[in-house]
Each structure stands twice: as structure tokens, then as C-alpha cells.
Design a protein around this motif. Structure first.
Motif, PDB file in Angstrom:
ATOM      1  N   GLY A  88       5.841   7.329   2.587  1.00  0.00           N
ATOM      2  CA  GLY A  88       6.721   7.715   1.243  1.00  0.00           C
ATOM      3  C   GLY A  88       6.542   6.149   0.444  1.00  0.00           C
ATOM      4  O   GLY A  88       7.239   6.077  -0.785  1.00  0.00           O
ATOM      5  N   ARG A  89       5.775   5.108   1.116  1.00  0.00           N
ATOM      6  CA  ARG A  89       5.739   4.127   0.129  1.00  0.00           C
ATOM      7  C   ARG A  89       4.831   4.297  -0.879  1.00  0.00           C
ATOM      8  O   ARG A  89       3.753   4.851  -0.469  1.00  0.00           O
ATOM      9  CB  ARG A  89       5.506   2.848   1.236  1.00  0.00           C
ATOM     10  CG  ARG A  89       6.574   2.375   1.982  1.00  0.00           C
ATOM     11  CD  ARG A  89       6.027   1.022   2.587  1.00  0.00           C
ATOM     12  NE  ARG A  89       5.000   1.307   3.713  1.00  0.00           N
ATOM     13  CZ  ARG A  89       5.422   1.421   4.897  1.00  0.00           C
ATOM     14  NH1 ARG A  89       6.785   1.552   5.464  1.00  0.00           N
ATOM     15  NH2 ARG A  89       4.561   1.491   5.885  1.00  0.00           N
ATOM     16  N   PRO A  93      -1.349   5.313  12.295  1.00  0.00           N
ATOM     17  CA  PRO A  93      -2.090   5.853  11.103  1.00  0.00           C
ATOM     18  C   PRO A  93      -0.920   6.877  10.623  1.00  0.00           C
ATOM     19  O   PRO A  93      -0.355   7.774  11.231  1.00  0.00           O
ATOM     20  CB  PRO A  93      -3.213   6.382  11.182  1.00  0.00           C
ATOM     21  CG  PRO A  93      -3.110   6.923  12.882  1.00  0.00           C
ATOM     22  CD  PRO A  93      -2.384   6.131  13.518  1.00  0.00           C
ATOM     23  N   PRO A  94      -0.578   6.824   9.222  1.00  0.00           N
ATOM     24  CA  PRO A  94      -1.167   6.044   8.065  1.00  0.00           C
ATOM     25  C   PRO A  94      -0.385   4.937   7.756  1.00  0.00           C
ATOM     26  O   PRO A  94      -0.369   4.659   6.771  1.00  0.00           O
ATOM     27  CB  PRO A  94      -1.096   7.097   7.151  1.00  0.00           C
ATOM     28  CG  PRO A  94      -0.176   8.089   6.988  1.00  0.00           C
ATOM     29  CD  PRO A  94       0.079   8.182   8.610  1.00  0.00           C
ATOM     30  N   GLY A 131       2.772  -6.580  20.831  1.00  0.00           N
ATOM     31  CA  GLY A 131       3.346  -5.614  20.168  1.00  0.00           C
ATOM     32  C   GLY A 131       2.063  -4.917  19.376  1.00  0.00           C
ATOM     33  O   GLY A 131       1.107  -5.576  18.842  1.00  0.00           O
ATOM     34  N   LEU A 132       2.271  -3.482  19.141  1.00  0.00           N
ATOM     35  CA  LEU A 132       1.287  -2.867  18.414  1.00  0.00           C
ATOM     36  C   LEU A 132       1.828  -2.179  17.269  1.00  0.00           C
ATOM     37  O   LEU A 132       0.799  -1.748  16.427  1.00  0.00           O
ATOM     38  CB  LEU A 132       0.647  -1.687  19.493  1.00  0.00           C
ATOM     39  CG  LEU A 132       0.109  -2.340  20.746  1.00  0.00           C
ATOM     40  CD1 LEU A 132      -0.444  -1.212  21.521  1.00  0.00           C
ATOM     41  CD2 LEU A 132      -1.070  -3.166  20.360  1.00  0.00           C
ATOM     42  N   TYR A 133       3.167  -1.705  17.107  1.00  0.00           N
ATOM     43  CA  TYR A 133       3.646  -1.077  16.054  1.00  0.00           C
ATOM     44  C   TYR A 133       4.698  -1.819  15.233  1.00  0.00           C
ATOM     45  O   TYR A 133       5.590  -2.840  15.815  1.00  0.00           O
ATOM     46  CB  TYR A 133       4.169   0.177  16.553  1.00  0.00           C
ATOM     47  CG  TYR A 133       3.094   0.881  17.299  1.00  0.00           C
ATOM     48  CD1 TYR A 133       3.521   0.932  18.915  1.00  0.00           C
ATOM     49  CD2 TYR A 133       2.251   1.545  16.857  1.00  0.00           C
ATOM     50  CE1 TYR A 133       2.320   1.644  19.645  1.00  0.00           C
ATOM     51  CE2 TYR A 133       1.215   2.198  17.740  1.00  0.00           C
ATOM     52  CZ  TYR A 133       1.346   2.099  19.319  1.00  0.00           C
ATOM     53  OH  TYR A 133       0.547   2.677  19.779  1.00  0.00           O
ATOM     54  N   ARG A 151       0.725  -1.135  -0.019  1.00  0.00           N
ATOM     55  CA  ARG A 151       0.067   0.096  -0.120  1.00  0.00           C
ATOM     56  C   ARG A 151       0.719   1.315   0.015  1.00  0.00           C
ATOM     57  O   ARG A 151       1.946   1.159   0.569  1.00  0.00           O
ATOM     58  CB  ARG A 151      -0.886   0.067   1.250  1.00  0.00           C
ATOM     59  CG  ARG A 151      -1.681  -0.997   1.177  1.00  0.00           C
ATOM     60  CD  ARG A 151      -2.346  -1.164   2.907  1.00  0.00           C
ATOM     61  NE  ARG A 151      -3.255  -0.104   3.141  1.00  0.00           N
ATOM     62  CZ  ARG A 151      -2.752   0.973   3.893  1.00  0.00           C
ATOM     63  NH1 ARG A 151      -1.638   0.848   4.598  1.00  0.00           N
ATOM     64  NH2 ARG A 151      -3.379   2.046   4.196  1.00  0.00           N
ATOM     65  N   ALA A 152       0.283   2.370  -0.471  1.00  0.00           N
ATOM     66  CA  ALA A 152       0.936   3.687  -0.267  1.00  0.00           C
ATOM     67  C   ALA A 152       0.672   4.190   1.163  1.00  0.00           C
ATOM     68  O   ALA A 152      -0.492   3.871   1.468  1.00  0.00           O
ATOM     69  CB  ALA A 152       0.339   4.631  -1.470  1.00  0.00           C
TER      70      ALA A 152
END
Length: 207
Positions: A39-40, A162-163, A177-179, A34-35
Motif C-alpha cells: 500500500g505504500r 517481496p514485494p 536480520g533479513l526482514y 517506492r510503491a
């Protein structure tokens, strides 16, 4: 596969012995297309970009012709999976109706891309009997089923920051873990701190 795969950021600094399996790698490679605001770029934007991504992953698709409609179907399947992985992270915005829609879509996908049981002397596995893009989607579903049978289904998550919403495998001992990275955890902590500061500054003066 290794591209687009992140190690888990933990609520606890101690990591368990769990390893990322090929099935997990396949799922993460698919969902992390996903974008986002970091910057992805979108890798399933149209048929050509979807086909280019598939060409990098022989385990999923290899050289596969894809149309714009195929890319749209890939985005829909991916986004439904991301919603489920966000639910694994306890993201409140993904719960309720968004999660129900995602689960309905995944049930439809399961009927559209059925799997075959392959039994050999070496073991039993699920595989897609279809060809082309249908095989790609079936292979992703087979990877999900293979991983879920191991009992760690809730450990494949999407980052709650987000995002970002980057998919990761939670290797913490307590599964908390959350992130996807310490950086995302820090961003959320800083946003929460600033919100508390703003609320405090807007509170009426105490007499």
C-alpha cells in the motif's frame, strides 16, 4: 528525519546497542519512497511529487524545484541503492548481473555528484558543493559514505520479503536480520510452508 524509517526485524530476538545515525536515517528516508504491494505509494513518480517529498526533508533538499527528468534520476539512484541493500540481505535475485548494474550506476552517480571534504575544528565531513537536485543526490551519497566509514555498511539492508523490499538498519547482535518487521518474516515463512505443502501433495505416491 524519521518518516519512512523502520526498525529492524531480527533473525535473533536480541538486539545490539547500535543506534540509527542521522546518515542512516537520510539513506533510509530516500530508499523508502517506492510503491509496493503493502500500500505504500510511489513518492518519486514525477517532478511535482519528488519536489513535495524534498520539501519535507530540509536535511536532504528542502524547497527544491524538480522536473520529471529529476524524478526519473532519483528513481534510478534509489533503485540501484535498493539492489545493493538487498544484496546485504543475501537476496539471491539481486546478485549477479542486477548487482553489477546497480554498482555501475552508483559509480556513475559518484562522478556526476562529487563530494567536497569540509574540515573544521570540530571534525571532518563530506558535503555536496552543488545546488538544486544535484545537491540532493550528492547529500545522499555523502550520507552513504559517512555511514560506511563507521564499519557497519553491511547492516543497512532491504527487506527480503517481496514485494516489500523496505530499507532498514539491522541492529541484531550477529547482523543476521533479513526482514524489516516480524510480519514480513512471518509472510515469508508461511509462503515457504505452503510451497512445501504443495510440493508434497504433487509428489508421486510411494508404493
Amino acid at each position: 528525519m524519521s518518516q519512512g524509517i523502520s526498525s529492524a526485524a531480527a533473525g535473533s530476538p536480541q538486539l545490539g546497542p547500535r543506534a540509527v545515525t542521522p546518515a542512516v536515517e537520510a539513506v533510509l528516508a530516500f530508499v523508502n519512497t517506492r510503491a509496493d504491494g503493502a500500500g505504500r505509494r510511489e513518492l518519486f513518480g514525477d517532478g511535482d511529487s519528488f519536489a513535495a517529498w524534498l520539501a519535507e526533508y530540509d536535511e536532504v533538499g528542502g524547497e527544491t524545484v524538480a522536473t520529471d527528468a529529476d524524478a526519473a534520476a532519483a528513481r534510478e539512484l534509489r533503485d540501484a541503492l535498493v539492489t545493493v541493500l538487498l544484496a546485504h540481505s543475501g537476496d539471491e535475485e539481486s546478485l549477479g548481473e542486477p548487482l553489477q548494474r546497480a554498482e555501475r550506476h552508483l559509480r556513475r552517480a559518484g562522478s556526476l555528484y562529487p563530494l567536497a571534504t569540509v574540515v573544521t575544528a570540530g571534525g571532518v565531513e563530506l558535503a555536496s558543493p552543488q545546488a538544486g537536485v544535484e545537491r540532493v543526490f550528492g547529500t545522499v551519497l555523502a550520507a552513504l559514505a559517512t555511514f560506511a566509514r563507521g564499519g557497519d555498511w553491511g547492516r543497512i539492508k532491504a527487506c527480503r520479503n517481496p514485494p516489500c523490499h523496505f530499507g532498514f538498519f539491522d541492529r541484531t547482535r550477529n547482523g543476521g536480520g533479513l526482514y524489516c518487521s516480524p510480519g514480513c518474516g512471518s509472510q515469508v515463512s508461511m509462503r515457504n510452508y505452503r510451497q512445501r505443502q504443495r510440493r508434497g501433495s504433487q509428489a508421486p505416491d510411494q508404493v
